[in-house]
Scaffold this motif. Structure first.
Motif, short mmCIF file in Angstrom:
data_model
loop_
_atom_site.label_atom_id
_atom_site.label_comp_id
_atom_site.label_asym_id
_atom_site.label_seq_id
_atom_site.Cartn_x
_atom_site.Cartn_y
_atom_site.Cartn_z
N ASN A 10 0.84 -1.21 0.00
CA ASN A 10 0.00 0.00 0.00
C ASN A 10 0.87 1.26 0.00
OD1 ASN A 10 -2.96 0.37 0.07
ND2 ASN A 10 -2.45 1.84 1.69
N SER A 11 0.26 2.37 -0.33
CA SER A 11 0.98 3.64 -0.22
C SER A 11 0.92 4.09 1.25
CB SER A 11 0.38 4.67 -1.17
OG SER A 11 -0.96 4.90 -0.82
N ALA A 12 1.20 5.37 1.49
CA ALA A 12 1.53 5.82 2.85
C ALA A 12 0.53 5.46 3.95
CB ALA A 12 1.79 7.32 2.83
N HIS A 61 14.18 5.27 0.39
CA HIS A 61 14.11 6.70 0.70
C HIS A 61 13.48 6.91 2.07
CE1 HIS A 61 10.11 5.97 -0.94
NE2 HIS A 61 9.71 7.21 -0.67
N LEU A 62 13.54 8.14 2.54
CA LEU A 62 13.16 8.40 3.93
C LEU A 62 11.74 8.94 4.11
CD1 LEU A 62 16.53 9.58 5.52
CD2 LEU A 62 15.56 7.29 5.30
N HIS A 63 10.82 8.55 3.23
CA HIS A 63 9.41 8.72 3.56
C HIS A 63 9.05 7.58 4.51
CE1 HIS A 63 8.39 11.35 -0.17
NE2 HIS A 63 8.62 12.09 0.89
N ASN B 75 2.05 11.35 10.71
CA ASN B 75 2.10 11.48 9.25
C ASN B 75 0.76 11.23 8.61
OD1 ASN B 75 4.39 12.19 7.90
ND2 ASN B 75 5.28 10.14 7.92
N SER B 76 0.13 10.14 9.02
CA SER B 76 -1.16 9.78 8.42
C SER B 76 -2.22 10.83 8.71
CB SER B 76 -1.62 8.40 8.92
OG SER B 76 -0.78 7.40 8.41
N PHE B 77 -2.20 11.37 9.94
CA PHE B 77 -3.12 12.46 10.26
C PHE B 77 -3.00 13.56 9.22
CE2 PHE B 77 -3.30 11.47 15.08
CZ PHE B 77 -4.57 10.94 14.95
N SER B 78 -1.75 13.89 8.87
CA SER B 78 -1.51 14.98 7.92
C SER B 78 -2.02 14.59 6.53
CB SER B 78 -0.01 15.27 7.89
OG SER B 78 0.24 16.50 7.27
N LEU B 79 -1.70 13.37 6.09
CA LEU B 79 -2.13 12.92 4.77
C LEU B 79 -3.65 12.81 4.67
CD1 LEU B 79 0.62 10.20 4.25
CD2 LEU B 79 0.41 12.34 2.96
N ALA B 104 13.78 14.73 7.44
CA ALA B 104 14.33 13.82 6.43
C ALA B 104 13.32 13.58 5.30
CB ALA B 104 14.72 12.49 7.07
N ALA B 105 12.04 13.62 5.64
CA ALA B 105 10.99 13.36 4.64
C ALA B 105 10.47 14.65 4.01
CB ALA B 105 9.84 12.61 5.30
N HIS B 106 11.02 15.80 4.41
CA HIS B 106 10.53 17.12 3.96
C HIS B 106 9.05 17.25 4.26
CE1 HIS B 106 13.99 17.61 0.78
NE2 HIS B 106 14.42 17.11 1.92
N THR B 107 8.65 16.76 5.42
CA THR B 107 7.23 16.77 5.79
C THR B 107 6.87 18.02 6.57
OG1 THR B 107 7.09 14.37 5.90
CG2 THR B 107 5.47 15.58 7.18
N GLU B 108 5.82 18.69 6.12
CA GLU B 108 5.21 19.76 6.89
C GLU B 108 3.83 19.27 7.32
OE1 GLU B 108 6.12 22.91 7.65
OE2 GLU B 108 8.06 22.95 6.60
#
Lengths: 301, 301
Positions: A10-12, A61-63, B75-79, B104-108
């Motif tokens: 699955n994706s994220a 990668h670091l996702h 992360n999932s909350f954000s997505l 590292a993931a460039h996540t905001e």
């Protein structure tokens, strides 16, 4: 190289009992883990896979959906009393993140753990007879695909023929390399009368997360099997481009243009409950496509 | 405070479809997540729990089995497009680890995320009518238990009585605080003739990972329900001491000495397939004990 077992397709955001990316490349005596999303160690238990056989881990990668299960797996190895060494390869930053977590927990690994930071595309290492290299994909952050290439096996000796010609053992390695036999009397016996051709080594390529990107076609050309992500169907192509992902059609085009034998597709978006359309769309362009389903081992063709 | 839903009841290495520590304290309008082991977000989906209702997360300590699921959940909350704020409380180091992963993931994050670093035992915050405090447990690294205490509700007005005595609305708040009514003519009407007693607020305590430790009994005294770890049975007491964990008997002794109403036990070692003996051992000392089983909601008694 025997096959690939899918642990997460699955994706994220996990959904529909599908998990973030992870897969195992299996060989007779060891396994390589490719990506390690959250829950990978739980999936390994679910599918009754012997964790101790994993000798190398490669992180694209670091996702988080590609490595948030790694710290837990490394920890569990230690708690389970692992002693054999483990090699982890991944982009810059991975080692620091893991070591920070281990420090916070006052954890000392019970086994030798080696980090290999990937800084550019190219050759990574050779393990047994498998040469591993990486290539850049077109993703939102630094991201690598991996190619696992079995070296052409040596020719195997024909026991009847060497006996018949009374050839000494000291000649065997030379014969396995494909060279002719030169007898003490100066006569020549051609190699193909003394040896069998070995089966050609297999090649597997994991194309990680990526936009449609023809630039890595030379890296995966003629591979026996590749995995290419298909987060969306073609009608969500704009979304795919925006998020640096691919559609099913695009994955099939890459497989076709690279003349690979077989294509596995995965990294499905959580918007899709049913996956049939992914397979249908890809097969219209590249018939030998399979959905990468969790728990299934896809044999090398 | 309605009850506690168990999401993970196993110790560090997942086994037998049991997962690392996580539980949800549920209230009418929100949920608190206590610890967040790997796979917590997958467990939330499995048990069809609305993730958006989680407003606060409390992490007891930085052993991976208590927080390796946190980065993925945030992360999932954000997505998933979360917009409402989220508060994360945990020991020093947690914020740095998470922020390093996000960088590292460039996540905001798409929503306001607030970190609260716990530096000592004591009062943490009040949310709605619940006062939250923490206490230190005796574990291998810095580790906190949490106490969630509903404040005593105000008394409620008896509508018939205030009508009969012709008492103005402006007096109601004073009466709810338990004070007597003073009429314009100087006469007094005792509070209990004008108001009803409100139900007593509930108290829940999560005792995290810990050795047998009587020092926090004052913190959890008379709680309605507590969760105490029982990694081992009593015949593995030496192992428990060595690893800073407790046995089932020890958990029951703490519950007994603290005069709590109900005990939940969990954090079972992966060496145990069957859990019946944990319950049996604890109930011999503290009868109102339940195994903390995943997916079950334990109502406040």
């Amino acid at each position: 190289m025997l096959g690939v077992i899918i642990l997460g397709n699955n994706s994220a955001v996990p959904a529909f009992d599908r998990h973030p990316t992870s897969q195992l490349l299996t060989m007779p005596n060891r396994k390589f883990l490719i990506d390690c999303g959250e829950g990978t160690q739980i999936q390994l238990i679910r599918y009754k896979i012997r964790r101790s056989r994993i000798s190398h881990i490669f992180i694209s990668h670091l996702h988080g959906d590609h490595y948030f299960g790694l710290a837990g797996l490394l920890n569990s190895f230690s708690l389970l009393g692992r002693q054999q060494e483990l090699h982890v390869s991944g982009p810059a930053g991975l080692q620091e993140i893991l070591e920070m977590q281990f420090r916070a927990a006052h954890t000392e690994m019970a086994y030798p753990l080696y980090f290999h930071t990937i800084r550019q595309a190219g050759y990574l290492m050779t393990v047994d007879d498998v040469e591993i290299s990486c290539f850049k994909t077109d993703h939102r952050i630094e991201c690598y695909g991996f190619v696992f290439r079995e070296k052409k096996n040596p020719r195997s000796i024909d026991p009847e023929a060497v006996k018949k010609h009374n050839i000494q053992y000291s000649w065997f390695e030379t014969l396995q390399q494909g060279k002719d036999y030169k007898a003490p009397d100066g006569s020549i016996i051609r190699n193909e009368l003394l040896t069998f051709e070995a089966p050609k080594g297999k090649t597997y390529a994991f194309c990680a997360d990526t936009k449609y990107d023809e630039s890595f076609i030379p890296d995966i050309k003629d591979a026996d099997m590749i995995y290419h992500e298909t987060t969306y169907l073609e009608n969500f192509r704009d979304q795919a481009v925006k998020r640096f992902h691919s559609t099913s059609k695009q994955a099939a085009l890459i497989a076709q243009k690279a003349h690979v034998k077989k294509l596995l597709i995965g990294h499905f978006s959580s918007r899709y409950d049913e996956l049939d359309d992914f397979q249908k769309e890809a097969r219209e362009i590249f018939p030998n496509t399979d959905l990468a389903l969790e728990g299934v081992c896809y044999r090398m063709p």
